[in-house]
Motif scaffolding. Structure first.
Motif, short mmCIF file in Angstrom:
data_model
loop_
_atom_site.label_atom_id
_atom_site.label_comp_id
_atom_site.label_asym_id
_atom_site.label_seq_id
_atom_site.Cartn_x
_atom_site.Cartn_y
_atom_site.Cartn_z
N SER A 79 0.86 -1.18 0.00
CA SER A 79 0.00 0.00 0.00
C SER A 79 0.90 1.23 0.00
O SER A 79 1.95 1.24 0.64
CB SER A 79 -0.90 0.03 1.24
OG SER A 79 -1.82 -1.04 1.23
N VAL A 80 0.47 2.27 -0.70
CA VAL A 80 1.24 3.51 -0.76
C VAL A 80 0.42 4.62 -0.11
O VAL A 80 -0.76 4.82 -0.44
CB VAL A 80 1.60 3.89 -2.21
CG1 VAL A 80 2.40 5.19 -2.22
CG2 VAL A 80 2.38 2.77 -2.87
N TYR A 81 1.05 5.32 0.84
CA TYR A 81 0.41 6.39 1.57
C TYR A 81 1.11 7.71 1.29
O TYR A 81 2.33 7.75 1.10
CB TYR A 81 0.45 6.14 3.08
CG TYR A 81 -0.25 4.88 3.53
CD1 TYR A 81 -1.57 4.93 3.97
CD2 TYR A 81 0.40 3.65 3.51
CE1 TYR A 81 -2.22 3.77 4.40
CE2 TYR A 81 -0.23 2.50 3.92
CZ TYR A 81 -1.55 2.56 4.36
OH TYR A 81 -2.19 1.43 4.77
N ILE A 82 0.35 8.80 1.28
CA ILE A 82 0.96 10.12 1.27
C ILE A 82 1.11 10.56 2.71
O ILE A 82 0.24 10.31 3.56
CB ILE A 82 0.10 11.13 0.46
CG1 ILE A 82 0.80 12.48 0.38
CG2 ILE A 82 -1.28 11.29 1.07
CD1 ILE A 82 0.06 13.48 -0.49
N GLY A 83 2.25 11.18 3.03
CA GLY A 83 2.48 11.58 4.40
C GLY A 83 3.59 12.60 4.52
O GLY A 83 4.16 13.05 3.52
N ARG A 84 3.90 12.94 5.73
CA ARG A 84 5.00 13.89 5.99
C ARG A 84 5.57 13.59 7.36
O ARG A 84 4.84 13.50 8.35
CB ARG A 84 4.51 15.34 5.90
CG ARG A 84 5.61 16.36 6.11
CD ARG A 84 5.16 17.75 5.70
NE ARG A 84 4.01 18.21 6.43
CZ ARG A 84 3.35 19.34 6.18
NH1 ARG A 84 3.76 20.10 5.18
NH2 ARG A 84 2.32 19.69 6.89
N PHE A 85 6.90 13.43 7.41
CA PHE A 85 7.55 13.13 8.67
C PHE A 85 7.61 14.37 9.54
O PHE A 85 7.67 15.50 9.04
CB PHE A 85 8.97 12.59 8.44
CG PHE A 85 9.00 11.25 7.79
CD1 PHE A 85 9.51 11.09 6.52
CD2 PHE A 85 8.51 10.13 8.45
CE1 PHE A 85 9.54 9.85 5.91
CE2 PHE A 85 8.54 8.88 7.87
CZ PHE A 85 9.05 8.74 6.58
N GLU A 86 7.62 14.16 10.83
CA GLU A 86 7.77 15.27 11.77
C GLU A 86 9.08 16.01 11.51
O GLU A 86 10.11 15.40 11.21
CB GLU A 86 7.74 14.75 13.21
CG GLU A 86 6.35 14.37 13.69
CD GLU A 86 6.36 14.04 15.17
OE1 GLU A 86 7.46 13.89 15.74
OE2 GLU A 86 5.27 13.93 15.76
N SER A 87 9.03 17.31 11.61
CA SER A 87 10.18 18.20 11.38
C SER A 87 10.62 18.23 9.93
O SER A 87 11.67 18.75 9.61
CB SER A 87 11.39 17.82 12.27
OG SER A 87 12.06 16.68 11.77
N GLU A 88 9.81 17.66 9.02
CA GLU A 88 10.09 17.74 7.60
C GLU A 88 9.03 18.61 6.95
O GLU A 88 7.91 18.73 7.45
CB GLU A 88 10.09 16.35 6.96
CG GLU A 88 11.15 15.41 7.52
CD GLU A 88 12.55 15.80 7.10
OE1 GLU A 88 12.69 16.51 6.10
OE2 GLU A 88 13.51 15.40 7.77
N THR A 89 9.37 19.19 5.80
CA THR A 89 8.43 20.09 5.14
C THR A 89 7.80 19.48 3.90
O THR A 89 6.71 19.86 3.51
CB THR A 89 9.14 21.40 4.75
OG1 THR A 89 8.20 22.28 4.14
CG2 THR A 89 10.28 21.15 3.77
N ASP A 90 8.48 18.53 3.26
CA ASP A 90 7.99 17.98 2.00
C ASP A 90 7.13 16.74 2.23
O ASP A 90 7.38 15.95 3.14
CB ASP A 90 9.16 17.62 1.09
CG ASP A 90 9.89 18.84 0.59
OD1 ASP A 90 9.25 19.90 0.47
OD2 ASP A 90 11.10 18.74 0.32
N LEU A 91 6.13 16.59 1.38
CA LEU A 91 5.34 15.37 1.39
C LEU A 91 6.16 14.21 0.84
O LEU A 91 7.05 14.40 0.02
CB LEU A 91 4.08 15.56 0.54
CG LEU A 91 3.05 16.56 1.06
CD1 LEU A 91 1.96 16.77 0.03
CD2 LEU A 91 2.44 16.07 2.37
N VAL A 92 5.85 13.03 1.31
CA VAL A 92 6.53 11.83 0.81
C VAL A 92 5.46 10.78 0.49
O VAL A 92 4.34 10.83 0.99
CB VAL A 92 7.53 11.26 1.84
CG1 VAL A 92 8.69 12.21 2.03
CG2 VAL A 92 6.84 10.96 3.17
N ALA A 93 5.84 9.83 -0.35
CA ALA A 93 4.99 8.67 -0.64
C ALA A 93 5.62 7.47 0.07
O ALA A 93 6.77 7.12 -0.20
CB ALA A 93 4.90 8.43 -2.14
N ILE A 94 4.89 6.87 0.98
CA ILE A 94 5.42 5.79 1.82
C ILE A 94 4.81 4.47 1.37
O ILE A 94 3.60 4.28 1.44
CB ILE A 94 5.12 6.05 3.31
CG1 ILE A 94 5.74 7.39 3.74
CG2 ILE A 94 5.64 4.91 4.16
CD1 ILE A 94 5.39 7.80 5.15
#
Length: 886
Positions: free
Chosen positions: A602-617
């Protein structure tokens, strides 16, 4: 008289003999000089030949036989592959160009014998060892390209001492040490590319003061210290220092570089204010200062940069208000001010933007009403994020103007009133987030038009009435959260409401179920007069007990410790994240964050704490067959590849979850414009695309994909085969740059990497698999060439290879070939718009379309022997792209 005559004749005779003797002497001397000069020229040429043979002796592996013609018994070295000589005598070597030949070995110091060498291009091979100091001593060398190798050690000091060197590209190696000061003193350098190395130390004070510098790329090293001061420059157009450890203030002297078009300083530790002198950069189109520690107010001069298309100031400590002069940025397409400390109102004239695709003002201290004018931006399509502020008032009814909007997030504010009826006009809306406000009233019936909706979160408001039945008709909906409102009555039973894990209803004490109690709610009574009420105090007690038990179990599980570790190579190169980090980034694997689902992951859109850019996990389903192999293959591909047209990983996680089970995930760059499949086949993805792909865009996408495949097939040792190339695996970045993703089925040609070489296994998609693999042929690069050809034809025609139009044994190749070339216009995508400055249709067809279709037909030939290699395909498409750009 006779004696006198005799004496005169005697003198004449003696003079004649003397003259003859003199002529003979001159002839003798001339002859010897010619012999000497010829011998000297021959010696120089032979010296070049011996230097080339010496260079070859340092090469240990030549898998493509690039140096096969370099033989000791061949005197005509100017005919050797990759060698170019001067026209004038004596014949000398002036260019060596052996790029992407997968050579392994070292670069011999014998290269210094080529004293007339002007260009050396050995980029993207596998050369290792140090860069010879003698290269800088080549008095005629102008261009040096050693990018994409494995060179280590220091940058030669001699490079800066060269009086002729103008282009130096040492990017993507393993060079260490400092940038030599000699480069700062060079009077000839115009291009310096040292990115993606292990360089440390400070940037030399004079490096950015040369009047000839036009392009400087030092990104992703470990450079520290301050950014040097700039003198007045009118040549520098590109400066990228992102991804380093730079600190201190941004120098005000940056304003001296009026020629700059791209300035990227993101992901450093810069502090202080943004200098007001930045408004001198009148040609700037891209400004990225995100993810630093900049503070103070954004200077008013920033809003004078009228040519900006990308402005990224995310994740700093910037304060103050957004001024009304923001509307001066008329060309702005991507606007990021999120994760700062901005306050005040959103200015109304922000609605004057005419090209804006994405606006992110989230996680600030903005207050006041949402201006109506904000919803009059016709191009706003990627997203509008105003979440986590202090905004008040109602959601303006003008929200209905944003008919192409994909994401609307106004969560965690103080908004009141009902959901606007006009919200139902945003028919392209994929994600709607309005949680944690003070919204009231019922859900308007107009929202039934939002048929492509995937995620809805209306939780923690004061919404009333019944849960709308039409939500159950949304075929794409995979998450809905309406918890902690005041809804009552029966819960819908169709669609998503058949999946209790995707629906969140808690905190609505008036809800009931008409059938089996899959949500644990009371069964609805026959009449409203006998409705049963939930025992709220008892529910709270039970919930508390379950929570306490869960916490105890998690603590016990964590104490067991991890059972698996990430691959060793990734430990050294990638930032480690924990299962908890992944959990938070995906909102606890919320379905609202899930953007795709397959058998293995499964692929999720998210953002890690203290990060500014979205990522695909990408979270792997380890209980499913093939998922572990897919994870291992993707890790191996990521470890062995680096190219601008391949999706890059941010980090990975290989550990155990809170229940003690094995867990594996990879976080990738988030591709803001989705997949190519979404653009070619919009109806399948819920409607027309936000923008139509022009011919020029399709050509650029094709060139990007071809470049990536050329790199995979011809620049890697061993070659890498994707094995599942299709429009769904071609992703588009915010600027429509194409990147190939999903390497779960990929294979390297030699065994031991990414699974054994041989027959194609489960990888591949019907319609894109080369026909010979149905007959048991071994994997080769021809597999991807065929898939690319199908993709190219599909991109031009908008017809899938599995469409009924291509049925009855009529492939997409045959379907297009029947119309090629005279009737090719009949099979092209009818929705493909023309470029604004395009030539006449017939000329456009002959110059660009027919050659592209021809390439697609060649790549999809039934016999692999009839297909071209990706190197030739890439060259042809790049030539077409450059012709279109002229």
């Amino acid at each position: 008289m006779a004696p006198q005559v005799f004496r005169t004749q005697s003198l004449i005779v003696h003079s004649h003999h003397a003259l003859s003797l003199l002529c003979a002497i001159l002839v003798f001397l001339s002859s010897n000089t010619m012999v000497f000069t010829s011998a000297q020229a021959s010696n120089r040429s032979e010296s070049d030949r011996q230097a080339l043979l010496c260079f070859k002796s340092g090469i240990s592996v030549d898998p493509l036989s690039a140096l096969e013609s370099w033989r000791n018994d061949s005197l005509d070295f100017c005919s050797w592959s990759g060698v170019f000589c001067s026209i004038a005598l004596p014949v000398r070597v002036v260019v060596i160009q052996i790029r992407s030949a997968r050579l392994t070995g070292t670069l011999s110091r014998c290269i210094a014998g080529l004293s007339s060498l002007e260009q050396m291009d050995l980029g993207y091979n596998g050369l290792s060892g140090s860069v010879p100091e003698e290269i800088g001593e080549l008095g005629s060398l102008r261009t040096l390209d050693l990018a994409g190798n494995k060179f280590a050690g220091n940058i030669p000091l001699s490079l800066g001492a060269s009086a002729s060197l103008s282009y130096v590209n040492l990017a993507d190696n393993s060079l260490s040490g400092v940038i030599p000061h000699s480069l700062s003193n060079s009077s000839s350098l115009s291009v310096i590319m040292l990115s993606w190395n292990n360089l440390s130390g400070v940037i030399p004070a004079n490096l950015l003061m040369s009047s000839k510098l036009s392009y400087v790329d030092l990104q992703w090293n470990a450079l520290s210290g301050a950014i040097p001061h700039f003198q007045k420059m009118d040549a520098l157009k590109y400066l990228c220092l992102e991804g380093n450890l730079l600190s201190g203030n941004i120098p005000a002297s940056l304003g001296n570089v009026s020629s700059l078009r791209s300035l990227m300083l993101g992901q450093n530790m810069l502090s202080g204010n943004i200098p007001a002198e930045i408004d001198n950069l009148v040609s700037l189109t891209e400004l990225d200062m995100g993810q630093n520690m900049l503070s103070g107010q954004i200077p008013l001069t920033v809003w004078n940069l009228s040519n900006l298309f990308v402005l990224k100031l995310s994740m700093n400590r910037l304060s103050g208000k957004i001024p009304s002069t923001v509307s001066n940025l008329a060309q702005l397409g991507m606007f990021y001010l999120d994760d700062n400390e901005l306050s005040g109102n959103i200015p109304a004239n922000i609605g004057k933007f005419k090209r804006l695709l994405m606006l992110n003002l989230s996680v600030n201290r903005l207050d006041g009403f949402i201006p109506r004018e904000l919803f009059s931006i016709p191009t706003l399509s990627l997203g509008l994020d105003l979440s986590n502020n202090n905004l008040t008032g109602r959601i303006p009814q003008e929200v209905g103007n944003l008919i192409n909007l994909g994401l609307l997030n106004v969560s965690n504010n103080k908004l009141i009133g009902g959901l606007p009826f006009e919200l139902g006009w945003c028919v392209q809306l994929l994600s709607l987030q309005m949680e944690n406000n003070m919204l009231s009233g019922q859900i308007p019936q107009s929202l039934s038009a939002l048929k492509v909706m995937q995620q809805i979160d209306l939780s923690e408001n004061n919404l009333t009435g019944q849960v709308s039945q039409f939500f159950g008709n949304f075929s794409s909906l995979n998450y809905i959260n309406i918890s902690y409102n005041k809804f009552d009555g029966p819960v819908p039973t169709g669609g998503i409401f058949g999946n209790s894990t995707a629906v969140f209803l808690q905190g609505n004490t008036g809800l009931c179920e008409t059938a089996a109690a899959i949500f644990g709610l009371p069964i609805c009574p026959a009449t409203s007069a006998t409705k049963r009420k939930i025992n709220a105090p008892l529910l709270l007690i039970i919930t508390a007990l379950i929570t306490i038990a869960s916490v105890i179990f998690v603590v016990v599980t964590i104490m067991k410790g991890p059972r698996t570790q990430p691959p060793e190579d990734f430990k050294e190169t990638m930032k480690r994240v924990s299962y908890g980090d992944i959990l938070k980034a995906t909102n606890w694997f919320s379905l609202v964050n899930r953007i795709s689902l397959s058998h293995t992951a499964s692929v999720y859109i998210g953002r890690f704490e203290s990060e500014t850019d979205l990522v695909a996990i990408k979270v792997f389903h380890l209980s499913k067959q093939g998922s572990r192999t897919s994870f291992s293959t993707e890790c191996e591909v990521l470890k062995n590849t680096r190219h601008r047209n391949l999706v890059q990983a941010i980090t990975l996680c290989s550990t155990i979850d809170f229940e003690g089970d094995e867990f594996k995930a990879i976080a990738y760059e988030f591709m803001a414009n989705g997949s190519l499949d979404m653009w070619i086949h919009p109806r399948v993805h819920g409607g027309s695309p936000r923008r139509l792909l022009s011919l020029g865009q399709r050509i650029r996408i094709a060139a990007d994909v071809a470049s990536a495949l050329d790199y995979m097939h011809n620049h890697l040792t061993p070659p890498l085969i994707h094995c599942d190339l299709k429009p769904g695996n071609v992703l588009l970045d915010y600027d429509m740059t194409s990147r190939i993703g999903d390497f779960g089925s990929a294979q390297f040609l030699s065994s031991g990497i990414g699974g054994p070489a041989g027959l194609v296994g489960v990888g591949g998609t019907i319609g894109y698999i080369a026909p010979e693999y149905g007959m048991g042929c071994k994997i080769s690069t021809d597999y991807d060439v065929y898939s690319f050809g199908v993709l190219l034809l599909e991109m031009l025609t908008a017809i899938r290879p599995t469409d009924a139009l291509c049925g009855d044994a009529l492939s997409l190749h045959k379907y297009v070939n029947l119309a090629f070339p005279d009737r090719i216009a009949e099979v092209l995508d009818p929705h493909m718009p023309s470029e604004e400055d395009q030539m006449a249709a017939s000329e456009r067809m002959q110059k660009y379309v027919i050659p592209l279709v021809g390439i697609g037909l060649m790549c999809t030939m039934e016999s692999p022997n009839d297909r071209p290699g990706m190197h030739d395909v890439c060259a042809r498409i790049v030539a077409i792209k450059e012709a279109v750009a002229l």
